[in-house]
Motif scaffolding. Structure first.
Motif, PDB file in Angstrom:
ATOM      1  N   GLU A  58       0.855  -1.346  -0.034  1.00 33.30           N
ATOM      2  CA  GLU A  58      -0.045   0.134   0.040  1.00 33.30           C
ATOM      3  C   GLU A  58       0.940   1.335  -0.110  1.00 33.30           C
ATOM      4  O   GLU A  58       0.336   2.065  -0.821  1.00 33.30           O
ATOM      5  CB  GLU A  58      -1.008   0.061   1.179  1.00 33.30           C
ATOM      6  N   PHE A  59       1.958   1.339   0.788  1.00 33.18           N
ATOM      7  CA  PHE A  59       2.562   2.712   0.835  1.00 33.18           C
ATOM      8  C   PHE A  59       3.957   2.484   0.373  1.00 33.18           C
ATOM      9  O   PHE A  59       4.708   3.698  -0.058  1.00 33.18           O
ATOM     10  CB  PHE A  59       2.820   2.910   2.580  1.00 33.18           C
ATOM     11  N   PHE A  60       4.408   1.520   0.389  1.00 34.05           N
ATOM     12  CA  PHE A  60       5.976   1.304  -0.320  1.00 34.05           C
ATOM     13  C   PHE A  60       6.123   0.141  -1.401  1.00 34.05           C
ATOM     14  O   PHE A  60       6.788  -0.623  -1.088  1.00 34.05           O
ATOM     15  CB  PHE A  60       7.035   1.018   0.800  1.00 34.05           C
ATOM     16  N   PRO A  61       5.343   0.568  -2.394  1.00 35.78           N
ATOM     17  CA  PRO A  61       5.165  -0.387  -3.725  1.00 35.78           C
ATOM     18  C   PRO A  61       6.528  -1.118  -4.146  1.00 35.78           C
ATOM     19  O   PRO A  61       7.073  -2.151  -4.457  1.00 35.78           O
ATOM     20  CB  PRO A  61       4.526  -0.037  -4.612  1.00 35.78           C
ATOM     21  N   VAL A  62       7.600  -0.141  -4.052  1.00 29.55           N
ATOM     22  CA  VAL A  62       8.861  -0.221  -4.638  1.00 29.55           C
ATOM     23  C   VAL A  62       9.669  -1.407  -3.781  1.00 29.55           C
ATOM     24  O   VAL A  62      10.366  -2.256  -4.148  1.00 29.55           O
ATOM     25  CB  VAL A  62       9.966   1.128  -4.600  1.00 29.55           C
ATOM     26  N   VAL A  63       9.616  -1.093  -2.436  1.00 28.65           N
ATOM     27  CA  VAL A  63      10.184  -2.260  -1.613  1.00 28.65           C
ATOM     28  C   VAL A  63       9.569  -3.398  -1.695  1.00 28.65           C
ATOM     29  O   VAL A  63      10.227  -4.731  -1.664  1.00 28.65           O
ATOM     30  CB  VAL A  63       9.928  -1.581   0.011  1.00 28.65           C
ATOM     31  N   TYR A  64       8.181  -3.445  -1.754  1.00 29.36           N
ATOM     32  CA  TYR A  64       7.696  -4.640  -1.779  1.00 29.36           C
ATOM     33  C   TYR A  64       7.855  -5.492  -3.152  1.00 29.36           C
ATOM     34  O   TYR A  64       8.108  -6.847  -3.121  1.00 29.36           O
ATOM     35  CB  TYR A  64       5.811  -4.360  -2.185  1.00 29.36           C
ATOM     36  N   ASN A  80      15.736   1.275   1.857  1.00 28.44           N
ATOM     37  CA  ASN A  80      14.724   2.293   1.212  1.00 28.44           C
ATOM     38  C   ASN A  80      14.672   3.510   2.020  1.00 28.44           C
ATOM     39  O   ASN A  80      14.128   3.375   3.166  1.00 28.44           O
ATOM     40  CB  ASN A  80      13.386   1.637   0.841  1.00 28.44           C
ATOM     41  N   GLN A  81      15.022   4.695   1.570  1.00 27.70           N
ATOM     42  CA  GLN A  81      15.136   5.941   2.435  1.00 27.70           C
ATOM     43  C   GLN A  81      13.675   6.290   3.006  1.00 27.70           C
ATOM     44  O   GLN A  81      13.429   6.401   4.245  1.00 27.70           O
ATOM     45  CB  GLN A  81      15.731   6.976   1.861  1.00 27.70           C
ATOM     46  N   ASN A  82      12.551   6.063   2.214  1.00 27.75           N
ATOM     47  CA  ASN A  82      11.220   6.380   2.853  1.00 27.75           C
ATOM     48  C   ASN A  82      10.869   5.533   3.860  1.00 27.75           C
ATOM     49  O   ASN A  82      10.380   5.695   4.693  1.00 27.75           O
ATOM     50  CB  ASN A  82      10.483   6.443   1.622  1.00 27.75           C
ATOM     51  N   LEU A 137       0.756   8.698   7.483  1.00 25.52           N
ATOM     52  CA  LEU A 137       1.454   7.776   8.497  1.00 25.52           C
ATOM     53  C   LEU A 137       2.675   8.705   9.054  1.00 25.52           C
ATOM     54  O   LEU A 137       2.883   8.519  10.349  1.00 25.52           O
ATOM     55  CB  LEU A 137       2.294   6.814   7.393  1.00 25.52           C
ATOM     56  N   ILE A 138       3.240   9.586   8.404  1.00 21.01           N
ATOM     57  CA  ILE A 138       4.414  10.350   8.875  1.00 21.01           C
ATOM     58  C   ILE A 138       3.848  11.444  10.002  1.00 21.01           C
ATOM     59  O   ILE A 138       4.510  11.388  11.208  1.00 21.01           O
ATOM     60  CB  ILE A 138       5.166  10.876   7.741  1.00 21.01           C
ATOM     61  N   GLN A 439      17.760   5.120  10.654  1.00 24.22           N
ATOM     62  CA  GLN A 439      18.021   5.600   9.377  1.00 24.22           C
ATOM     63  C   GLN A 439      19.057   5.137   8.514  1.00 24.22           C
ATOM     64  O   GLN A 439      18.896   4.954   7.312  1.00 24.22           O
ATOM     65  CB  GLN A 439      18.260   7.222   9.337  1.00 24.22           C
ATOM     66  N   ALA A 440      20.226   4.764   9.319  1.00 26.00           N
ATOM     67  CA  ALA A 440      21.303   4.268   8.527  1.00 26.00           C
ATOM     68  C   ALA A 440      21.555   2.767   8.521  1.00 26.00           C
ATOM     69  O   ALA A 440      22.037   2.247   7.570  1.00 26.00           O
ATOM     70  CB  ALA A 440      22.382   4.624   9.160  1.00 26.00           C
ATOM     71  N   PHE A 441      20.692   1.990   9.429  1.00 24.09           N
ATOM     72  CA  PHE A 441      20.957   0.399   9.505  1.00 24.09           C
ATOM     73  C   PHE A 441      20.846  -0.116   8.187  1.00 24.09           C
ATOM     74  O   PHE A 441      21.644  -0.827   7.801  1.00 24.09           O
ATOM     75  CB  PHE A 441      20.132  -0.053  10.602  1.00 24.09           C
ATOM     76  N   LEU A 442      19.758   0.021   7.696  1.00 25.40           N
ATOM     77  CA  LEU A 442      19.351  -1.001   6.321  1.00 25.40           C
ATOM     78  C   LEU A 442      20.475  -0.724   5.196  1.00 25.40           C
ATOM     79  O   LEU A 442      20.730  -1.610   4.586  1.00 25.40           O
ATOM     80  CB  LEU A 442      18.043  -0.973   5.895  1.00 25.40           C
ATOM     81  N   SER A 443      20.902   0.694   5.195  1.00 29.21           N
ATOM     82  CA  SER A 443      21.842   0.949   4.142  1.00 29.21           C
ATOM     83  C   SER A 443      23.307   0.613   4.575  1.00 29.21           C
ATOM     84  O   SER A 443      24.060  -0.039   3.755  1.00 29.21           O
ATOM     85  CB  SER A 443      22.012   2.522   4.015  1.00 29.21           C
TER      86      SER A 443
END
Ligand code: BGC
Length: 507
Positions: A58-64, A80-82, A137-138, A439-443
């Protein structure tokens, strides 16, 4: 259970505070600590929700899409930064809110600050659970953040101020205990709602309203701290409250000490400016450093992203949430160890033991992943189970040391004059570095890969050395005698206090 509580002998001889552990003080402690439930639930829920397909679609289709591409790099599929902004926006809001909360705490008391916290949080929960776009959400997360900033400022201070000196550590750690219970409940909720399609995530976010309602109602019935009443010139009420929470009429010595602290505090017109003086340096440095180090243990890489992390190493959806539930139980039980031990073995012992245990486990996890987890394979079942065991050992040591003590030590070391202002620096440092890690962990995982665990390991060595050389023991020292008994006695920090005194005398 009458108890004569010895404070360390002051220059004028030994002072004694009379008082027992009353049911009332314990009840107030338990109720106030529910502020920790809100914080903890939030930490646990965001990782779970951000790994749920319905939410991502629904909110982050790119990550999906990326998540479902079979050949996507193991270490990078959630980068994904968002998505990270969803988790971390709360902490930025809390960072700013803690400074406002410090003023509200001084002017209007700890109790009202807690009430305000629960109301901000509740509005945030409604926006999040009803969200139909990223903006809702934000904005919802930002309001949750304001709630967390207010609660994390007021609750630990409240607990340290109402506690009799000999159980101050234990009572204060009720806050962290609730944080861990909140995380654990969130992990279970994640696990249960992940099979409710397509609105399970709404339920998960909406249930955050339960702890907030508990704090809202609870803060209507608990006491205000005697210190805060006396500080706001409600002397009679303060004295009466002190008698009530200590369960005795003989509270003169403690009352005098609070009165003295308040008089000193009143001379300080601008607490934030006062904090910048050299004589405040020891407490300020310790408060900030404890929180920064707490975050650089890497705990939140695990707490926020446990389900994501376990999926990365090859568990399927349900199995990874279940593993997060297991780490949640370990977190709660190990915090109880801290409640029992902190006023007996002291703060330094727990911190140093944990540094050893955390270092070994981080290096072992890093080593196993380095050898076994390449970009697109999966870990064998046996190896993955070992990783979970090591994560549990890591979490347990954090839970009886840097977790609770990161909040306890800054709440007990400042003199009243700079207490709420100083503590705001502790809360905001926690929030800032929680934000940075979130913010940084996944990157970082995407770029450093298994090396991320060695990165945190190196920090653990630094913090161990810091404790050995620079962290004084505060066990059993009355909160308003810290300057005399702790800072003026410490081989390094005493020069800051002495120099300030010399300056005053030479004028
Ligand atoms: C920390 C949180 C952490 C939690 C884990 C707290 O003390 O501030 O960042 O997620 O402990 O139990």
């Amino acid at each position: 259970m009458p108890a004569m509580v010895m404070s360390n002998a002051g220059p004028g001889g030994a002072k004694k505070f009379e008082g027992r552990i009353t049911i009332y003080v314990v009840m107030c402690g338990i109720i106030a600590a529910t502020g920790g439930l809100m914080f903890g639930y939030d930490i646990g829920i965001s990782g779970g929700v951000t790994s749920m397909d319905d939410f991502l679609e629904e909110f982050f289709p790119v990550v999906y899409e990326r998540k479902h591409k079979a050949k996507e790099d193991n270490y990078c599929k959630f980068d994904n930064q968002n998505l990270q902004l969803f988790t971390s926006s709360l902490y930025l809001a809390a960072l700013v809110a803690s400074f406002v909360a410090s003023k509200v705490c001084t002017k209007h008391g700890r109790r009202l600050t807690m009430q305000a916290a629960s109301i901000f949080f509740l509005v945030g929960v409604i926006l999040n659970a009803a969200a139909v776009n990223i903006a809702m959400l934000i904005i919802g997360r930002i309001l949750l953040g304001v709630g967390v900033g207010f609660a994390n400022q007021a609750v630990p201070l409240f607990l340290s101020e109402i506690a009799p000196v000999h159980i101050r550590g234990a009572l204060n750690i009720l806050f962290q205990l609730d944080v861990t219970i909140g995380i654990f409940v969130a992990n279970i909720v994640n696990y249960l709602v992940s099979n409710i399609h397509p609105w399970g995530w709404r339920l998960a976010l909406g249930l955050a309203g339960v702890p907030a309602s508990m704090l809202c109602l609870g803060s209507m019935v608990i006491a205000e701290t005697p210190t805060s009443l006396i500080e706001r010139e409600m002397l009679m009420e303060g004295l009466a409250m002190l008698k009530k929470i200590r369960g005795t009429d003989n509270v003169d010595a403690e009352y005098e000490e609070i009165l003295h602290a308040c008089e000193m505090a009143r001379q300080v017109k601008q607490p934030f400016k006062n904090l910048m003086k050299r004589s405040s340096r020891p407490q300020l440095v310790i408060a900030i450093v404890m929180q920064v180090f707490q975050q650089f243990t890497g705990i939140n890489a695990i707490m926020f992203y446990a389900p994501v992390l376990f999926q990365t190493i090859g568990f399927k959806n349900d199995a990874s949430l279940l593993s997060a539930v297991i780490t949640g139980i370990v977190n709660v039980l190990s915090t109880v160890v801290s409640v029992v031990l902190v006023d007996k073995v002291g703060r330094r012992f727990l911190l140093l033991e944990a540094c050893g245990q955390m270092l070994i486990t981080q290096v072992a996890i890093g080593g196993i992943l380095l050898v076994n987890l390449k970009a697109t394979n999966e870990l064998g079942h046996g190896v993955a189970v070992w990783v979970v065991v090591l994560v549990c050992l890591f979490v347990s040591s954090f839970a009886w040391s840097w977790g609770p003590l990161g909040w306890l030590i800054p709440s007990e070391t400042f003199p009243l004059a700079t207490r709420t202002a100083g503590y705001a620096f502790a809360v905001s440092s926690n929030m800032l570095f929680t934000f940075v890690i979130a913010q940084a962990f996944l990157s970082m995982m995407c770029h450093l890969r298994a090396g991320i665990f060695f990165f945190f390991g190196a920090w653990i060595v630094v913090m161990g050395l810091f404790v050995i050389f620079f962290l004084p023991e505060t066990k059993n020292v009355p909160i308003d005698e810290m300057t005399e008994k702790v800072w003026k006695q410490h081989w390094f920090w005493k020069r800051f206090i002495d120099e300030e005194e010399n300056k005053i005398h030479s004028i």
